[in-house]
Design a protein around this motif. Structure first.
Motif, PDB file in Angstrom:
ATOM      1  N   GLN A  20       0.836  -1.189   0.000  1.00 25.75           N
ATOM      2  CA  GLN A  20       0.000   0.000   0.000  1.00 25.75           C
ATOM      3  C   GLN A  20       0.873   1.241   0.000  1.00 25.75           C
ATOM      4  OE1 GLN A  20      -3.303  -0.204   2.617  1.00 25.75           O
ATOM      5  NE2 GLN A  20      -3.536   1.984   2.755  1.00 25.75           N
ATOM      6  N   THR A  21       0.551   2.176  -0.835  1.00 26.07           N
ATOM      7  CA  THR A  21       1.365   3.368  -0.957  1.00 26.07           C
ATOM      8  C   THR A  21       1.447   4.144   0.336  1.00 26.07           C
ATOM      9  OG1 THR A  21       1.593   5.477  -2.102  1.00 26.07           O
ATOM     10  CG2 THR A  21      -0.633   4.685  -1.772  1.00 26.07           C
ATOM     11  N   ALA A  22       2.628   4.711   0.603  1.00 28.31           N
ATOM     12  CA  ALA A  22       2.823   5.481   1.824  1.00 28.31           C
ATOM     13  C   ALA A  22       2.054   6.789   1.787  1.00 28.31           C
ATOM     14  CB  ALA A  22       4.313   5.751   2.030  1.00 28.31           C
ATOM     15  N   SER A  23       1.650   7.202   0.587  1.00 29.11           N
ATOM     16  CA  SER A  23       0.945   8.471   0.449  1.00 29.11           C
ATOM     17  C   SER A  23      -0.566   8.316   0.568  1.00 29.11           C
ATOM     18  CB  SER A  23       1.275   9.109  -0.906  1.00 29.11           C
ATOM     19  OG  SER A  23       0.868   8.253  -1.964  1.00 29.11           O
ATOM     20  N   ALA A  24      -1.039   7.086   0.845  1.00 25.05           N
ATOM     21  CA  ALA A  24      -2.469   6.868   0.977  1.00 25.05           C
ATOM     22  C   ALA A  24      -3.020   7.724   2.113  1.00 25.05           C
ATOM     23  CB  ALA A  24      -2.746   5.394   1.256  1.00 25.05           C
ATOM     24  N   GLU A  25      -4.233   8.240   1.908  1.00 23.88           N
ATOM     25  CA  GLU A  25      -4.856   9.065   2.933  1.00 23.88           C
ATOM     26  C   GLU A  25      -5.183   8.205   4.149  1.00 23.88           C
ATOM     27  OE1 GLU A  25      -8.446  12.366   3.262  1.00 23.88           O
ATOM     28  OE2 GLU A  25      -8.331  11.030   1.537  1.00 23.88           O
ATOM     29  N   LYS A  26      -4.886   8.700   5.327  1.00 25.22           N
ATOM     30  CA  LYS A  26      -5.051   7.921   6.552  1.00 25.22           C
ATOM     31  C   LYS A  26      -5.859   8.685   7.590  1.00 25.22           C
ATOM     32  CE  LYS A  26      -0.517   5.731   5.960  1.00 25.22           C
ATOM     33  NZ  LYS A  26       0.802   5.470   6.579  1.00 25.22           N
ATOM     34  N   ILE A  27      -6.454   7.940   8.509  1.00 29.64           N
ATOM     35  CA  ILE A  27      -7.151   8.556   9.626  1.00 29.64           C
ATOM     36  C   ILE A  27      -6.120   9.144  10.571  1.00 29.64           C
ATOM     37  CG2 ILE A  27      -8.576   8.153  11.666  1.00 29.64           C
ATOM     38  CD1 ILE A  27      -9.951   5.908  10.124  1.00 29.64           C
ATOM     39  N   THR A  56     -14.114   1.497  13.323  1.00 27.86           N
ATOM     40  CA  THR A  56     -13.686   2.806  12.818  1.00 27.86           C
ATOM     41  C   THR A  56     -13.814   3.871  13.896  1.00 27.86           C
ATOM     42  OG1 THR A  56     -14.407   2.164  10.592  1.00 27.86           O
ATOM     43  CG2 THR A  56     -13.997   4.495  10.968  1.00 27.86           C
ATOM     44  N   LEU A  57     -14.858   3.788  14.715  1.00 30.54           N
ATOM     45  CA  LEU A  57     -15.023   4.743  15.812  1.00 30.54           C
ATOM     46  C   LEU A  57     -13.849   4.634  16.784  1.00 30.54           C
ATOM     47  CD1 LEU A  57     -16.971   6.887  16.932  1.00 30.54           C
ATOM     48  CD2 LEU A  57     -18.056   5.072  18.286  1.00 30.54           C
ATOM     49  N   GLY A  58     -13.373   3.417  17.012  1.00 29.94           N
ATOM     50  CA  GLY A  58     -12.187   3.230  17.844  1.00 29.94           C
ATOM     51  C   GLY A  58     -10.988   3.947  17.259  1.00 29.94           C
ATOM     52  N   GLN A  59     -10.843   3.883  15.942  1.00 29.00           N
ATOM     53  CA  GLN A  59      -9.749   4.601  15.283  1.00 29.00           C
ATOM     54  C   GLN A  59      -9.925   6.117  15.425  1.00 29.00           C
ATOM     55  OE1 GLN A  59     -10.198   2.037  11.492  1.00 29.00           O
ATOM     56  NE2 GLN A  59      -8.037   2.618  11.473  1.00 29.00           N
ATOM     57  N   PHE A  60     -11.162   6.590  15.339  1.00 25.68           N
ATOM     58  CA  PHE A  60     -11.421   8.029  15.509  1.00 25.68           C
ATOM     59  C   PHE A  60     -10.968   8.495  16.891  1.00 25.68           C
ATOM     60  CE2 PHE A  60     -15.228   8.310  12.325  1.00 25.68           C
ATOM     61  CZ  PHE A  60     -14.341   8.175  11.275  1.00 25.68           C
ATOM     62  N   LYS A  73     -11.726   5.124  25.395  1.00 26.30           N
ATOM     63  CA  LYS A  73     -12.866   4.916  24.510  1.00 26.30           C
ATOM     64  C   LYS A  73     -12.450   4.173  23.242  1.00 26.30           C
ATOM     65  CE  LYS A  73     -15.678   8.770  26.158  1.00 26.30           C
ATOM     66  NZ  LYS A  73     -16.342  10.052  25.827  1.00 26.30           N
ATOM     67  N   ALA A  74     -11.240   4.435  22.748  1.00 29.23           N
ATOM     68  CA  ALA A  74     -10.738   3.701  21.590  1.00 29.23           C
ATOM     69  C   ALA A  74     -10.683   2.211  21.914  1.00 29.23           C
ATOM     70  CB  ALA A  74      -9.361   4.212  21.187  1.00 29.23           C
TER      71      ALA A  74
END
Length: 275
Positions: A20-27, A56-60, A73-74
């Protein structure tokens, strides 16, 4: 022979590997109105019983996306996703139990990471190896460290060459201390470069970089699937148990800004702790 001296690698494009590209958009940390709105929508979906929304909420919460950073909470939502069978939730719960100063629990870290490793989640064997080797976790067991490091090495996990130097700074990797890792390294020796660094040989591999879709696109696609509440069947899935749904055992998380590769070798051999 554990290492092979080389001047350069000759790459023949025969086999195909995906990265996976290092430039991929991430949370990552975000407090814009759009991020806050997505956080609210995922929180609503999580309350309706959708385990992927919980993940995903855990990641947020972990990264402060649309809300304040909150490890407790995560962890709460990673554990909920883990109970629903998401290997990603198991891995991330284990990661927090292993690394958090406030929430550290080596027993729980081992429990969740072993579950993730069972389904071959990338990085799980690496973390378990460090958990059983690095003295700072007060949990040293060379036999188990050898097992997990060998499994990680066979998968060519990218941080393993640095781990090899990390181990050898304290003790030799031999048939006595690390028989499984020693055998794996003899089977596939590392390349040793003139500057002393080590790397895996990349012969016969063509690397194809796949760029992840924008976060907004991924979020919107998931939110469409969250429109209906889930009727509980004991696993939160309608009609099938989690064991019957192979998708819940696969990696389902969205890329985030935590760098799991270097985190446990901070300050050694140029590795850095970056998030």
């Amino acid at each position: 022979m554990l290492f092979k001296n080389i001047d350069k690698l000759v790459i023949a494009a025969v086999l195909i590997a995906f990265s996976q590209t290092a430039s991929a958009e991430k949370i990552g940390k975000c407090d814009t109105p759009q991020c806050v709105e997505y956080f609210k929508k995922y929180k609503t979906a999580a309350k309706r019983g959708h385990p992927l929304a919980m993940l995903t909420l855990g990641q947020f919460y972990h990264h402060g996306y649309g809300t304040e950073e909150d490890e407790k909470k995560a962890l709460k939502y990673f554990k909920k996703a883990a109970r629903a069978g998401y290997t990603s939730g198991q891995f991330k719960a284990g990661y927090i139990f292993m690394t958090s100063e406030e929430l550290r629990d080596i027993g729980d870290a081992t429990y969740y990471l072993e579950k993730a490793a069972k389904y071959d989640y990338e990085g799980a064997n690496f973390l378990l190896g460090m958990l059983h080797f690095d003295k700072k976790y007060d949990n040293r067991d060379l036999e188990k460290a050898d097992e997990y490091f060998a499994a990680s090495y066979k998968k060519k996990y990218e941080q393993m060459p640095t781990v090899v130097k990390f181990i050898e700074a304290e003790m030799p990797i031999d048939q006595k201390n690390f028989p499984q890792l020693y055998a794996a390294m003899n089977d596939r020796p590392l390349a040793q470069h003139k500057d002393g660094t080590l790397s895996f040989h990349d012969e016969n591999v063509e690397v194809i970089t796949i760029t992840s879709p924008p976060l907004v696109q991924t979020f919107n696609k998931q939110l469409v699937s969250f429109r209906k509440a889930i009727k509980s069947t004991g696993t939160r899935f309608q009609g099938k148990t989690c064991a019957e749904r192979l998708t819940c055992m696969q990696r389902a998380d969205i890329a985030d800004s935590t760098d799991f590769n270097n985190l446990f070798l901070d300050g050694f051999g140029g590795a850095s702790n970056s998030q």
